[in-house]
Design an enzyme around this catalytic site. Structure first.
Site, mmCIF file in Angstrom:
data_model
loop_
_atom_site.group_PDB
_atom_site.id
_atom_site.type_symbol
_atom_site.label_atom_id
_atom_site.label_comp_id
_atom_site.label_asym_id
_atom_site.label_seq_id
_atom_site.Cartn_x
_atom_site.Cartn_y
_atom_site.Cartn_z
ATOM 1 N N GLY A 277 41.469 25.223 19.658
ATOM 2 C CA GLY A 277 40.139 25.827 19.754
ATOM 3 C C GLY A 277 40.023 27.096 20.575
ATOM 4 O O GLY A 277 39.133 27.899 20.328
ATOM 5 N N ASP B 95 37.976 26.050 24.990
ATOM 6 C CA ASP B 95 36.934 26.485 24.062
ATOM 7 C C ASP B 95 35.597 25.851 24.433
ATOM 8 O O ASP B 95 34.579 26.517 24.528
ATOM 9 C CB ASP B 95 37.304 26.160 22.603
ATOM 10 C CG ASP B 95 37.674 24.696 22.374
ATOM 11 O OD1 ASP B 95 37.836 23.941 23.358
ATOM 12 O OD2 ASP B 95 37.818 24.295 21.206
ATOM 13 N N ASP C 172 32.990 19.081 26.252
ATOM 14 C CA ASP C 172 32.002 18.211 25.626
ATOM 15 C C ASP C 172 31.916 16.941 26.501
ATOM 16 O O ASP C 172 31.229 16.939 27.511
ATOM 17 C CB ASP C 172 32.478 17.955 24.190
ATOM 18 C CG ASP C 172 31.516 17.137 23.357
ATOM 19 O OD1 ASP C 172 30.305 17.239 23.579
ATOM 20 O OD2 ASP C 172 31.970 16.400 22.472
ATOM 21 N N ARG D 192 37.144 28.417 12.045
ATOM 22 C CA ARG D 192 37.665 28.973 13.301
ATOM 23 C C ARG D 192 37.601 30.497 13.308
ATOM 24 O O ARG D 192 37.540 31.120 14.353
ATOM 25 C CB ARG D 192 39.123 28.552 13.510
ATOM 26 C CG ARG D 192 39.325 27.061 13.720
ATOM 27 C CD ARG D 192 40.749 26.794 14.192
ATOM 28 N NE ARG D 192 41.124 25.391 14.112
ATOM 29 C CZ ARG D 192 40.868 24.475 15.045
ATOM 30 N NH1 ARG D 192 40.206 24.825 16.129
ATOM 31 N NH2 ARG D 192 41.253 23.228 14.898
HETATM 32 P P1 IMP Z 1 35.933 16.634 25.055
HETATM 33 O O1 IMP Z 1 37.253 15.995 25.350
HETATM 34 O O2 IMP Z 1 34.935 15.656 24.506
HETATM 35 O O3 IMP Z 1 35.364 17.438 26.196
HETATM 36 O O4 IMP Z 1 36.142 17.559 23.819
HETATM 37 C C1 IMP Z 1 36.752 18.718 23.912
HETATM 38 C C2 IMP Z 1 37.352 19.155 22.587
HETATM 39 O O5 IMP Z 1 36.678 18.621 21.434
HETATM 40 C C3 IMP Z 1 37.167 20.634 22.530
HETATM 41 O O6 IMP Z 1 38.238 21.295 23.154
HETATM 42 C C4 IMP Z 1 37.036 20.883 21.055
HETATM 43 O O7 IMP Z 1 38.316 21.070 20.509
HETATM 44 C C5 IMP Z 1 36.378 19.631 20.507
HETATM 45 N N1 IMP Z 1 34.899 19.816 20.416
HETATM 46 C C6 IMP Z 1 33.949 19.323 21.229
HETATM 47 N N2 IMP Z 1 32.708 19.706 20.860
HETATM 48 C C7 IMP Z 1 32.896 20.486 19.769
HETATM 49 C C8 IMP Z 1 31.982 21.219 18.918
HETATM 50 O O8 IMP Z 1 30.747 21.251 19.085
HETATM 51 N N3 IMP Z 1 32.569 21.910 17.904
HETATM 52 C C9 IMP Z 1 33.912 21.928 17.669
HETATM 53 N N4 IMP Z 1 34.792 21.273 18.455
HETATM 54 C C10 IMP Z 1 34.287 20.558 19.484
HETATM 55 MG MG MG Z 2 39.750 22.503 22.953
#
Ligand code: IMP
Ligand code: MG
Length: 193
Positions: free
Chosen positions: A50, A106, A109, A171
């Site tokens: 990302g 990127d 979340d 992307r």
């Molecule tokens: P986390 O581990 O839940 O913080 O997620 C992080 C990863 O999930 C990011 O680095 C992204 O690759 C993917 N991700 C989370 N939210 C989104 C979104 O809204 N769009 C696309 N990818 C996302």
């Molecule tokens: Mg990521």
């Protein structure tokens, strides 16, 4: 999943952040990083896939001596929801002991991916470790952590573009948009009916 042109177009609901807004914030982020390190060399670590577009622009906005490195972390997603499983699928090539490391993400979340990456890199005893993220969805956090710099805070939308994907598409969009997965599926379903 392979999208046809109609599905692809329908997946883009609306532009949230345009290229000019991204450009302005990246200039500020470059200055922020320069200010942190005051001329000492750094290693920018991109978390793939990302952050590859963000890294490409960010590395050209810093003026301190700079290496780049890549790691890949896969967060397992059930459609647009994190399944809570993260695996590091590609490790850094460089030794980072005594390096000034900046993780380039990127989006944060739930925080799980970054939490795992931080644990791994901290154990290698870098001289310093900072986190710069393009996007942050603070309302979705499960693991409590904050980036040192976040360029844009957004609401709980699933976003695409400027490196971020839905099903590996989008992307390459030059802007950040809200995705509409339901529309992708419904047009796909009509076609397949
Ligand atoms: P986390 O581990 O839940 O913080 O997620 C992080 C990863 O999930 C990011 O680095 C992204 O690759 C993917 N991700 C989370 N939210 C989104 C979104 O809204 N769009 C696309 N990818 C996302
Ligand atoms: Mg990521």
């Amino acid at each position: 999943m392979q999208l046809d042109t109609e599905q692809y177009r329908n997946g883009i609901r609306r532009v949230l952040i345009n290229p000019e807004q991204i450009r302005e914030k990246i200039i500020q982020a470059g200055k922020y990083i320069d200010g942190l390190y005051d001329g000492t060399p750094i290693l920018l670590v991109s978390i793939l896939k990302g952050s590859f577009v963000f890294l490409a622009d960010l590395c050209r906005a810093v003026t301190v001596p700079c290496e780049v490195g890549f790691m890949a972390a896969k967060s397992y997603y059930e459609d647009t929801q994190s399944a809570g499983i993260v695996s590091i699928t590609m490790d850094l090539q460089q030794e980072i002991k005594d390096y000034n490391v900046v993780i380039v993400e990127d989006i944060i979340d739930t925080g799980r991916t970054l939490n795992d990456v931080l644990k791994l890199l901290r154990a290698r005893e870098p001289h310093s470790l900072h986190v710069v993220t393009l996007l942050d969805k603070p309302s979705r956090r499960i693991v409590e952590l904050r980036a040192d710099l976040s360029l844009f805070e957004i609401e709980d939308y699933f976003v695409i573009g400027y490196g971020l994907d839905y099903g590996e598409y989008y992307r390459n969009l030059p802007y950040i948009a809200e995705c509409d997965p339901k529309k992708i599926k419904s047009t796909g379903a009509e076609k397949n009916a």
